[in-house]
Scaffold this motif. Structure first.
Motif, PDB file in Angstrom:
ATOM      1  N   ARG A  34      -5.304   2.006   3.686  1.00 21.17           N
ATOM      2  CA  ARG A  34      -5.732   2.907   4.623  1.00 21.17           C
ATOM      3  C   ARG A  34      -4.966   4.145   4.532  1.00 21.17           C
ATOM      4  O   ARG A  34      -5.541   5.101   5.188  1.00 21.17           O
ATOM      5  N   VAL A  35      -3.794   4.132   4.108  1.00 22.09           N
ATOM      6  CA  VAL A  35      -3.114   5.493   4.345  1.00 22.09           C
ATOM      7  C   VAL A  35      -2.619   5.759   2.979  1.00 22.09           C
ATOM      8  O   VAL A  35      -2.043   4.947   2.258  1.00 22.09           O
ATOM      9  N   SER A  36      -2.516   6.989   2.777  1.00 24.39           N
ATOM     10  CA  SER A  36      -2.081   7.585   1.457  1.00 24.39           C
ATOM     11  C   SER A  36      -0.338   7.227   1.201  1.00 24.39           C
ATOM     12  O   SER A  36       0.272   7.486   2.163  1.00 24.39           O
ATOM     13  N   PRO A  37      -0.289   6.380   0.060  1.00 20.83           N
ATOM     14  CA  PRO A  37       1.048   6.225  -0.032  1.00 20.83           C
ATOM     15  C   PRO A  37       2.217   7.120  -0.246  1.00 20.83           C
ATOM     16  O   PRO A  37       3.285   7.182   0.132  1.00 20.83           O
ATOM     17  N   ALA A  38       1.581   8.288  -0.680  1.00 24.09           N
ATOM     18  CA  ALA A  38       2.412   9.568  -1.101  1.00 24.09           C
ATOM     19  C   ALA A  38       2.728  10.078   0.564  1.00 24.09           C
ATOM     20  O   ALA A  38       3.941  10.646   0.628  1.00 24.09           O
ATOM     21  N   THR A  39       1.894   9.981   1.223  1.00 22.53           N
ATOM     22  CA  THR A  39       2.017  10.598   2.686  1.00 22.53           C
ATOM     23  C   THR A  39       3.081   9.735   3.384  1.00 22.53           C
ATOM     24  O   THR A  39       4.278  10.270   4.117  1.00 22.53           O
ATOM     25  N   LEU A  65       6.755  10.202   2.048  1.00 22.17           N
ATOM     26  CA  LEU A  65       7.050  11.587   2.495  1.00 22.17           C
ATOM     27  C   LEU A  65       7.965  11.292   3.632  1.00 22.17           C
ATOM     28  O   LEU A  65       8.931  11.474   3.955  1.00 22.17           O
ATOM     29  N   TRP A  66       7.006  10.799   4.884  1.00 21.30           N
ATOM     30  CA  TRP A  66       7.720  10.531   6.062  1.00 21.30           C
ATOM     31  C   TRP A  66       8.657   9.561   6.144  1.00 21.30           C
ATOM     32  O   TRP A  66       9.888   9.746   6.937  1.00 21.30           O
ATOM     33  N   PHE A  67       8.566   8.437   5.458  1.00 25.98           N
ATOM     34  CA  PHE A  67       9.619   7.664   5.268  1.00 25.98           C
ATOM     35  C   PHE A  67      10.979   8.163   4.641  1.00 25.98           C
ATOM     36  O   PHE A  67      12.000   7.987   5.360  1.00 25.98           O
ATOM     37  N   LEU A  68      10.973   9.000   3.841  1.00 23.63           N
ATOM     38  CA  LEU A  68      12.132   9.940   3.068  1.00 23.63           C
ATOM     39  C   LEU A  68      12.704  10.669   4.350  1.00 23.63           C
ATOM     40  O   LEU A  68      14.035  10.791   4.250  1.00 23.63           O
TER      41      LEU A  68
END
Length: 249
Positions: free
Chosen positions: A222-227, A230-233
Motif C-alpha cells: 500500500r505504500v511505496s517502499p522507496a518513500t 527515505l523517511w526511515f533513513l
C-alpha cells in the motif's frame, strides 16, 4: 542486565515490532532499528544481547527463502569468515563497560549508514576485485558489528555493488546478517557478556519481530517502499546524531 519492568517489556516489544515492520517493507533494517532505539534506552551491550534471537530467526528465514544459497556461500565465504574474525575482535568495545563510548560509536555507525544510503551513488565492484576486497569488507563489517551491534556497514553497500539479481541480493544480505548475528553472540559469550536472562527476553522478542515483518509485508503493498525507506533513513540519521552528540551535551 535488562530492566524487566512493564515499561521496558512494552518498549522492547514495540521496538522489535517496529524493527520487523521496517524489515518487512524494505527487506532489511531489523538489527539497525533495534540497536538504534534500544541503544537510546539501555546500554548498547544490553541491546545487543536482546537482538540475538529475533535477528537470527528473521535472517535465517530470509537466507533460506531464495534459491541460490550454495552458489552465494561459495562466492562470499571469504567475506563471511572475515566477518566472524572481525566481530570477535570488535566485541571488545561493546563489552568494555564504557557505555558512553559504545553509545557514541553506535550513533556514529547509524549516521554513516543513513547518510551514505541517502546521498551516495550506486557503486559497482568488478568481479576481479572480489578476491581481496571481500575479506577486507568482511573484516570491517565484523569490527563494526562487534563494536556496535549494527551489521550493515560496509557490508550492505558492498553487496549492493556486486550487481546481484534482486532475489540473490536479498539472500546474500540474509547470509551476511545471519553470520553477523551468530558471530556477535559468540563474541559476547567469549567475553562473558551473554546473560541468560537477556537470552530469555530476546527469545520473547521473536514474536513482535515476526508480527512486525508480517505487518510490513502488508504495508509494502500500500505504500511505496522507496518513500518508506527515505523517511526511515531520515529518522535513523536523526537518532544516530542524537546518540553521537549525547556525550557532549
Amino acid at each position: 542486565m535488562v530492566d524487566h519492568s512493564l515499561f521496558f517489556v512494552v518498549a522492547i516489544a514495540a521496538t522489535f515490532f517496529a524493527a520487523g515492520l521496517v524489515k518487512g517493507v524494505t527487506g532489511m533494517g531489523l538489527p539497525t532499528v533495534a540497536m538504534g532505539v534500544l541503544g537510546a534506552l539501555i546500554s548498547p551491550l544490553a541491546a545487543a544481547g536482546l537482538l540475538i534471537a529475533p535477528s537470527f530467526v528473521t535472517n535465517v528465514w530470509q537466507l533460506f527463502a531464495g534459491p541460490t544459497f550454495a552458489p552465494l556461500l561459495r562466492r562470499l565465504w571469504p567475506m563471511m569468515l572475515a566477518v566472524i574474525v572481525g566481530t570477535l575482535i570488535g566485541s571488545s568495545l561493546l563489552t568494555s563497560g564504557d557505555t558512553v563510548l559504545a553509545t557514541a560509536t553506535l550513533g556514529a555507525a547509524l549516521v554513516v549508514y543513513a547518510a551514505y544510503t541517502l546521498l551516495a551513488r550506486q557503486l559497482r565492484v568488478p568481479m576481479r576485485l572480489e578476491a581481496w576486497l571481500s575479506p577486507v569488507v568482511g573484516a570491517a563489517t565484523g569490527v563494526v558489528t562487534g563494536g556496535t551491534g549494527v551489521f550493515v556497514i560496509p557490508a550492505v553497500p558492498y553487496l549492493q555493488a556486486l550487481g546481484l539479481e534482486k532475489d540473490d541480493l536479498v539472500q546474500a544480505l540474509g547470509l551476511s546478517f545471519t553470520i553477523s548475528t551468530v558471530a556477535l553472540a559468540a563474541g559476547l559469550a567469549w567475553r562473558g557478556a551473554f546473560q541468560l536472562d537477556n537470552l530469555a527476553m530476546s527469545g520473547l522478542a521473536i514474536v513482535p519481530a515476526l508480527a512486525g515483518m508480517w505487518a510490513g509485508q502488508l504495508v509494502r503493498r500500500r505504500v511505496s517502499p522507496a518513500t518508506f525507506r527515505l523517511w526511515f533513513l531520515i529518522c535513523l540519521l536523526l537518532l544516530g546524531a542524537e546518540m553521537l552528540a549525547r556525550p557532549f551535551v
